[in-house]
Design an enzyme around this catalytic site. Sequence first.
Site, PDB file in Angstrom:
ATOM      1  N   GLY A  10       0.814  -1.211   0.000  1.00 62.98           N
ATOM      2  CA  GLY A  10       0.000   0.000   0.000  1.00 62.98           C
ATOM      3  C   GLY A  10       0.848   1.261   0.000  1.00 62.98           C
ATOM      4  N   SER A  34      -6.017  -6.383  -2.271  1.00 61.91           N
ATOM      5  CA  SER A  34      -7.383  -5.885  -2.479  1.00 61.91           C
ATOM      6  C   SER A  34      -7.368  -4.391  -2.795  1.00 61.91           C
ATOM      7  CB  SER A  34      -8.239  -6.140  -1.239  1.00 61.91           C
ATOM      8  OG  SER A  34      -7.701  -5.469  -0.114  1.00 61.91           O
ATOM      9  N   LEU A  59      -5.413 -11.761   5.724  1.00 62.84           N
ATOM     10  CA  LEU A  59      -5.197 -11.885   7.173  1.00 62.84           C
ATOM     11  C   LEU A  59      -6.469 -12.248   7.941  1.00 62.84           C
ATOM     12  CD1 LEU A  59      -2.788  -8.846   7.651  1.00 62.84           C
ATOM     13  CD2 LEU A  59      -2.169 -11.249   7.926  1.00 62.84           C
ATOM     14  N   PHE A  81       0.011  -2.288   8.786  1.00 59.93           N
ATOM     15  CA  PHE A  81      -0.738  -1.303   7.994  1.00 59.93           C
ATOM     16  C   PHE A  81      -2.055  -1.870   7.473  1.00 59.93           C
ATOM     17  CE2 PHE A  81       3.736   0.010   7.237  1.00 59.93           C
ATOM     18  CZ  PHE A  81       3.653   1.338   7.594  1.00 59.93           C
ATOM     19  N   SER A 125      -4.527   6.717  13.591  1.00 64.66           N
ATOM     20  CA  SER A 125      -4.953   7.897  12.848  1.00 64.66           C
ATOM     21  C   SER A 125      -5.385   9.021  13.777  1.00 64.66           C
ATOM     22  CB  SER A 125      -6.134   7.503  11.947  1.00 64.66           C
ATOM     23  OG  SER A 125      -6.793   8.636  11.449  1.00 64.66           O
ATOM     24  N   THR A 127      -7.901  10.576  13.359  1.00 65.35           N
ATOM     25  CA  THR A 127      -9.376  10.526  13.435  1.00 65.35           C
ATOM     26  C   THR A 127      -9.833  10.186  14.854  1.00 65.35           C
ATOM     27  OG1 THR A 127      -9.445   8.197  12.776  1.00 65.35           O
ATOM     28  CG2 THR A 127      -9.740   9.804  11.028  1.00 65.35           C
ATOM     29  N   TYR A 150     -14.801   3.298  10.408  1.00 59.03           N
ATOM     30  CA  TYR A 150     -13.354   3.307  10.187  1.00 59.03           C
ATOM     31  C   TYR A 150     -12.642   3.926  11.390  1.00 59.03           C
ATOM     32  CZ  TYR A 150      -8.831   5.164   8.921  1.00 59.03           C
ATOM     33  OH  TYR A 150      -7.510   5.499   8.952  1.00 59.03           O
ATOM     34  N   LYS A 154      -9.926   2.270  14.502  1.00 60.90           N
ATOM     35  CA  LYS A 154      -8.630   2.766  14.964  1.00 60.90           C
ATOM     36  C   LYS A 154      -8.642   2.930  16.490  1.00 60.90           C
ATOM     37  CE  LYS A 154      -6.556   2.742  11.064  1.00 60.90           C
ATOM     38  NZ  LYS A 154      -5.593   1.661  10.816  1.00 60.90           N
ATOM     39  N   PHE A 179      -1.446  12.149  10.750  1.00 62.79           N
ATOM     40  CA  PHE A 179      -2.337  13.208  10.302  1.00 62.79           C
ATOM     41  C   PHE A 179      -2.607  12.965   8.800  1.00 62.79           C
ATOM     42  CE2 PHE A 179      -1.934  14.279  14.541  1.00 62.79           C
ATOM     43  CZ  PHE A 179      -2.914  15.204  14.855  1.00 62.79           C
ATOM     44  N   ASN A 200      -8.806  11.187  -0.822  1.00 65.84           N
ATOM     45  CA  ASN A 200      -7.927  12.203  -0.233  1.00 65.84           C
ATOM     46  C   ASN A 200      -7.777  13.399  -1.164  1.00 65.84           C
ATOM     47  OD1 ASN A 200      -7.615  10.286   1.730  1.00 65.84           O
ATOM     48  ND2 ASN A 200      -5.577   9.650   1.079  1.00 65.84           N
ATOM     49  N   PRO A 297     -20.949  16.745   5.157  1.00 60.41           N
ATOM     50  CA  PRO A 297     -21.259  16.333   6.541  1.00 60.41           C
ATOM     51  C   PRO A 297     -20.118  15.522   7.150  1.00 60.41           C
ATOM     52  CG  PRO A 297     -22.637  15.141   4.961  1.00 60.41           C
ATOM     53  CD  PRO A 297     -21.929  16.208   4.206  1.00 60.41           C
TER      54      PRO A 297
END
Length: 338
Positions: A10, A34, A59, A81, A125, A127, A150, A154, A179, A200, A297
């Site tokens: 990734g 994937s 996994l 990751f 993250s 987030t 999501y 985390k 970030f 992104n 939103p």
Amino acid sequence: MKILVTGGLGFIGSHTVVELQNEGFEVVIIDDCSNASEKVLEGVNAITGKMPLFEKIDLRDKAKVSDFFKRHDDVEGVIHFAASKAVGESVEKPLLYYENNIGTLVYILKELSKKKKSSFIFSSSCTVYGQANEMPITEDAPVKPAESPYGNTKQMGEEIIRDTCKVIPHLNAIALRYFNPMGAHPSAEIGELPIGVPQNLVPFITQTGVGLREELSVFGDDYPTEDGTCVRDYIYVVDLAKAHVQALKRLLEGKNPKNYEVFNLGTGKGSTVLEVIQSFERVSGKKLNYKIVDRRPGDIVSAYADTTKANEVLGWKAQFTLDEAMKSAWDWEQKIRG
């Protein structure tokens, strides 16, 4: 020393594999492809002169995870990751995200808990902070209720690691709260390869710049910020990758006073959406086609890191400017569309 990198094909994973190999580590990658391509291996090889070991494994298959660790019983550290990461998709498919992001983490930790000593770096993250009460955001800022499945994975992932470390003292772990990663390797051999419409900002900008997208939508210009657009902390992916190597070495060398630690990874500087667009226009010499549309939103107003802990405790600091990171993203975009 052999290091397992899950999701190593990734965007952030592949750049971290490069930095690990540059530091002399032997790397084995697990990826189910994937959301990534095996061609990334060629890019890593081109940069480092060494082809990492690669195993295509899902996994979520507990037996295959167990079998991998039996065959690679000399793995001394894991950088994890592998996870699904699209916020919007997670809202539509929560069970997929809980299975893929939580189940796989549990299976890996179970295998590591059997070893005499193990080092584990978790890809977390910012987030987890939601809309923080104060800027810049320190590691002590409260973790807010997640805005999406999501984000929740985390938060839960960190809790699972922390709880496991409490009862397994020989497991050493660090959670790295990123970030906004951006850019590509300066060689333009590897970079960000979003499948479908980018989630992104930066790949959407470069795809618009190269003519793949008609225009960029800027969601809202009436936020309480300098120019009315949202503020984020954009960190160059190579800087981010180097932080993983630094964190891993900290654990392998036993420099961590506690067996579970958390670090923010950012530049410590916020940039508005319009400032990021201006950066692209500077490095590319092109005007970007964009329009202001309604707020989206769930978007938070502002998020940028207090990097004091990473700078002083981890001994790591972001080196690259927004323009330098943007130039690498633009070089990469032009190469893959060339």
